[in-house]
Design a protein around this motif. Structure first.
Motif, short mmCIF file in Angstrom:
data_model
loop_
_atom_site.label_atom_id
_atom_site.label_comp_id
_atom_site.label_asym_id
_atom_site.label_seq_id
_atom_site.Cartn_x
_atom_site.Cartn_y
_atom_site.Cartn_z
N LYS A 1 -8.61 7.50 32.90
CA LYS A 1 -8.48 7.12 35.11
C LYS A 1 -7.98 7.92 35.20
CE LYS A 1 -10.50 2.96 32.68
NZ LYS A 1 -10.88 1.59 32.83
N GLY A 2 -6.38 7.97 35.12
CA GLY A 2 -5.44 9.48 36.18
C GLY A 2 -5.50 10.14 36.07
N GLU A 3 -4.97 10.44 36.89
CA GLU A 3 -5.40 12.43 37.35
C GLU A 3 -5.67 13.56 36.60
OE1 GLU A 3 -5.96 15.20 39.89
OE2 GLU A 3 -5.52 13.49 40.75
N GLN A 4 -6.20 14.14 36.26
CA GLN A 4 -6.90 15.12 35.36
C GLN A 4 -6.68 16.26 35.57
OE1 GLN A 4 -11.23 13.82 34.60
NE2 GLN A 4 -10.20 11.54 34.17
N ASN A 5 -6.49 17.35 36.78
CA ASN A 5 -5.98 18.01 36.80
C ASN A 5 -4.26 18.04 36.83
OD1 ASN A 5 -7.78 19.54 36.16
ND2 ASN A 5 -8.39 19.10 38.70
N TYR A 6 -3.71 18.97 36.20
CA TYR A 6 -2.04 19.32 36.13
C TYR A 6 -0.95 17.75 36.16
CZ TYR A 6 -3.50 23.72 37.84
OH TYR A 6 -4.45 24.73 38.13
N ALA A 7 -1.94 17.41 35.25
CA ALA A 7 -1.00 15.50 34.69
C ALA A 7 -0.50 15.25 33.58
CB ALA A 7 -2.10 14.86 35.70
N HIS B 1 0.82 11.16 21.74
CA HIS B 1 0.80 11.71 22.69
C HIS B 1 -0.64 13.18 22.19
CE1 HIS B 1 2.35 16.33 22.70
NE2 HIS B 1 3.18 16.14 21.63
N GLY B 2 -1.39 13.81 23.87
CA GLY B 2 -2.19 14.45 23.00
C GLY B 2 -3.22 15.28 24.99
N SER B 3 -3.79 15.85 24.02
CA SER B 3 -4.70 15.95 24.98
C SER B 3 -6.74 15.46 25.00
CB SER B 3 -4.54 17.30 25.37
OG SER B 3 -5.44 18.64 24.33
N SER B 4 -6.82 15.52 26.36
CA SER B 4 -8.40 15.97 26.79
C SER B 4 -8.99 16.54 27.13
CB SER B 4 -8.83 13.80 26.71
OG SER B 4 -9.85 13.66 26.13
N ARG B 5 -10.52 16.20 27.32
CA ARG B 5 -11.39 17.21 29.02
C ARG B 5 -11.67 15.82 28.98
NH1 ARG B 5 -11.28 21.87 29.21
NH2 ARG B 5 -10.49 23.28 27.04
N SER B 6 -11.72 15.68 30.95
CA SER B 6 -13.33 15.58 31.24
C SER B 6 -13.32 16.38 32.53
CB SER B 6 -12.36 14.35 31.67
OG SER B 6 -13.12 13.22 32.77
N GLY B 7 -14.81 16.24 31.85
CA GLY B 7 -15.46 17.32 32.44
C GLY B 7 -15.05 18.75 32.43
N SER B 8 -14.75 19.83 33.78
CA SER B 8 -13.94 20.71 33.01
C SER B 8 -12.29 20.49 33.39
CB SER B 8 -14.44 22.01 34.43
OG SER B 8 -14.17 21.25 35.49
N ALA B 9 -11.62 20.10 33.19
CA ALA B 9 -10.66 19.45 33.56
C ALA B 9 -9.52 19.06 31.97
CB ALA B 9 -10.47 18.35 34.67
N ARG B 10 -9.17 19.67 32.31
CA ARG B 10 -7.85 19.38 30.59
C ARG B 10 -7.30 18.42 31.38
NH1 ARG B 10 -6.37 23.37 26.13
NH2 ARG B 10 -6.19 22.06 24.72
N PHE B 11 -6.37 17.18 30.55
CA PHE B 11 -5.12 16.84 30.35
C PHE B 11 -4.55 16.28 29.45
CE2 PHE B 11 -8.62 13.39 30.38
CZ PHE B 11 -7.82 12.97 28.99
N ALA B 12 -3.31 15.83 29.65
CA ALA B 12 -2.25 15.26 28.70
C ALA B 12 -2.01 14.22 28.70
CB ALA B 12 -1.15 16.01 28.62
#
Length: 181
Positions: free
Chosen positions: A10-16, A39-50
């Motif tokens: 639900k937060g920022e998904q690019n460079y976040a 901690h981990g990472s996930s994708r939302s559409g084409s954005a990858r966020f930590a």
């Protein structure tokens, strides 16, 4: 963990780096069993966020996730230190958040800096578990500063004179844990 990732998304998904903190009365699968946060990472559409998740261990497992501010559940039984913000659960969260921030900064997507196998990596702070000051050993957090008014132990100053205890970070150039003190 699916719910944690959904909250983080639900937060920022690019460079976040999205952080999810859970209250003392929130149960999260795996909390206290093998982890105090993750901690981990996930994708939302084409954005990858930590993302980072840290639980409040005040009532569920303070001896594991808020040491050295609570009696440990195993190992040497030295007296607990006084928490710098007078809140064992919150001060434990600060320690865990700091360690996970270091792990996220150095290994955000699971392919950065870590030691050991990828399935169970030792990261920048997890390689130095329980080390907060020089001379630390199991059951002893190391040489720390002590607030003369409250008796609280700390190794870092924050905004408005706040005091915090932050974990040591592994220094690959010396192959040792580097502490603030």
């Amino acid at each position: 963990m699916k719910q944690i990732v959904a909250l983080a998304a639900k937060g920022e998904q690019n460079y976040a780096v999205n952080v999810v903190l859970t209250a003392a009365d929130v149960a999260v699968e795996g909390f206290c069993m093998s982890t105090c946060g993750s901690h981990g990472s996930s994708r939302s559409g084409s954005a990858r966020f930590a993302y980072i998740w840290v639980g409040n261990s005040e009532t569920q497992c303070p001896g594991q996730c808020a040491w050295p501010f609570h009696q440990p559940i195993y190992g040497p039984q030295s007296p607990p230190l006084v928490a710098p913000n007078n809140d064992v659960g919150l001060d434990g969260m600060v320690i865990n958040l700091a360690g996970l921030l270091a792990g996220t900064a150095t290994n955000p997507f699971g392919d950065g800096f870590f030691q050991g196998p990828k399935e169970a990596p030792l990261e920048a702070a997890s390689a130095c578990s329980g080390v907060y000051g020089s001379g630390a050993y199991p059951g002893y957090a190391g040489e720390l500063l002590v607030d003369p008014a409250s008796g609280a132990s700390y190794n870092a100053h924050g905004v408005d004179g706040r005091e915090y205890l932050l974990p040591a970070i592994f220094d690959p150039s010396t192959s040792s844990c580097s502490t603030l003190l």
